[in-house]
Scaffold this active site. Structure first.
Site, PDB file in Angstrom:
ATOM      1  N   ILE A  96      -0.294   0.392  -1.039  1.00 31.68           N
ATOM      2  CA  ILE A  96      -0.275  -0.045  -1.727  1.00 31.68           C
ATOM      3  C   ILE A  96      -1.219  -0.055  -2.487  1.00 31.68           C
ATOM      4  O   ILE A  96      -0.976   0.010  -4.335  1.00 31.68           O
ATOM      5  CB  ILE A  96      -1.411  -1.718  -0.459  1.00 31.68           C
ATOM      6  CG1 ILE A  96      -0.722  -2.121  -0.116  1.00 31.68           C
ATOM      7  CG2 ILE A  96      -2.067  -2.564  -2.039  1.00 31.68           C
ATOM      8  CD1 ILE A  96      -1.148  -3.058   0.893  1.00 31.68           C
ATOM      9  N   GLY A 129      -2.975   8.178   3.932  1.00 34.41           N
ATOM     10  CA  GLY A 129      -1.516   8.365   2.486  1.00 34.41           C
ATOM     11  C   GLY A 129      -2.266  10.018   2.090  1.00 34.41           C
ATOM     12  O   GLY A 129      -2.020  10.554   3.249  1.00 34.41           O
ATOM     13  N   TYR A 139     -11.548  -4.552  12.947  1.00 32.37           N
ATOM     14  CA  TYR A 139     -11.562  -4.521  11.868  1.00 32.37           C
ATOM     15  C   TYR A 139     -11.389  -5.895  11.380  1.00 32.37           C
ATOM     16  O   TYR A 139     -11.842  -5.873   9.961  1.00 32.37           O
ATOM     17  CB  TYR A 139      -9.516  -4.034  11.909  1.00 32.37           C
ATOM     18  CG  TYR A 139      -8.830  -4.119  10.909  1.00 32.37           C
ATOM     19  CD1 TYR A 139      -9.450  -3.256   9.385  1.00 32.37           C
ATOM     20  CD2 TYR A 139      -7.858  -5.324  10.213  1.00 32.37           C
ATOM     21  CE1 TYR A 139      -8.238  -3.678   8.503  1.00 32.37           C
ATOM     22  CE2 TYR A 139      -6.743  -5.194   9.485  1.00 32.37           C
ATOM     23  CZ  TYR A 139      -7.542  -4.589   8.604  1.00 32.37           C
ATOM     24  OH  TYR A 139      -7.158  -4.605   7.044  1.00 32.37           O
TER      25      TYR A 139
END
Length: 312
Positions: free
Chosen positions: A14, A38, A142
């Site tokens: 994102i 990433g 989370y």
């Protein structure tokens, strides 16, 4: 000289797309990313890259060298499963990082703070679709950290940092990480189909989610920035308002393969919500945003992209 836009996590799915949007719009962009999920290759050309953990106060202090206009805080540990394995890392990655950036924003006079929250804060709900007024009952560490971050945003919004929290539902589309097998339902199943020729489903095929295409999600961040120009605080579901079962997801993927892809069902993971979808009424009316990509078309786009990169 224009100020920078800070987009954390621009090496990820994102974050890289939001960063690319602002680069294309002519903005100067800076990012911090620890590359845990990433890749450097995903960071758009021209983006200033600082490598490290956002929970590190000394690293965040490096941002004082830049004149920053807006913060898009997208980086973070995004797996409910991993949050059970390492709750402290999850807390540092998702909540402490938010606090450090909010503190920086207040001290440096940064007026705009857009935060990637999650539908996971709702937990398991009897009444659907969930709205922003639905009581949040997290079932994973989370989700607890994300919910706490929303409250920090709310308080800092009273201290001059205009803040918007976007409760992202299941984001999917081209560019999603196909190597992270603990986050991203669609990307996990797609990677299995491509690499193993079979799909393993953890939990019931009747579980359901609200899927939102990546391009629509990027637009939500853009609209949230516009919203923050004139509002101190906002909280929005970024959802399609439509639910699809795991079985429907699997079938949508399988029909885009020439060969048959067998499906295996095994035990689920802790903290996994059974089913949820969200009302986007508030986003449509206040944020001027709604999901536009049809589910089957979005899934087809994602499979075509994944096939193309797997052949490179």
């Amino acid at each position: 000289m224009d100020n920078y836009f800070l987009v954390t996590g621009a090496a990820g799915f994102i974050g890289s797309k939001v960063a690319q949007y602002w680069v294309n719009a002519g903005k100067k962009v800076i990012t911090i990313d620890n590359l845990s999920t990433g890749t450097v290759e995903a960071i758009p050309a021209g983006v200033v890259f600082i490598q490290g953990n956002l929970g590190d106060a000394a690293l965040v202090d490096q941002l004082r060298a830049y004149d920053i206009e807006a913060i898009f805080h997208i980086a973070g540990q995004s797996s409910g499963e991993i949050s059970f394995e390492n709750p402290s890392y999850d807390l540092q990655s998702n909540t402490e990082s938010t606090l450090l950036l909010l503190k920086l924003a207040k001290e440096r006079g940064i007026k705009h703070f857009i935060y990637a929250s999650t539908m996971s804060v709702y937990g398991n709900q009897d009444y659907l679709p969930v709205t922003e007024e639905t009581e949040a009952v997290p079932v994973s560490f989370y989700a607890c950290g994300k919910l706490a971050s929303e409250q920090y945003l709310r308080i800092y919004s009273q201290l001059g940092v205009h803040s918007v929290a976007l409760r992202l539902f299941n984001v999917y589309g081209p560019g999603q990480n196909l190597t992270n097998m603990k986050q991203g339902m669609v990307s996990i199943y797609l990677a299995q189909a491509l690499n193993l020729g079979t799909i393993t489903v953890k939990g019931s095929m009747d579980r359901f989610r609200d899927f939102v295409y990546i391009d629509d999600v990027v637009q939500a961040f853009v609209n949230a920035y516009d919203y923050s120009q004139s509002h101190a605080f906002g909280l929005f579901n970024v959802s399609s308002g439509i639910h699809h079962t795991v079985g429907q997801v699997v079938e949508a993927l399988r029909k885009n393969f020439e060969q048959d892809i067998p499906v295996v069902e095994i035990q689920g993971t802790p903290g996994d919500q059974f089913g949820i979808f969200g009302s986007s009424w508030r986003a449509q009316n206040e944020l001027n945003w709604k999901a536009t990509m049809p589910f089957n078309e979005g899934m087809k786009n994602m499979v075509e992209w994944a096939k193309s990169v797997s052949h490179e």
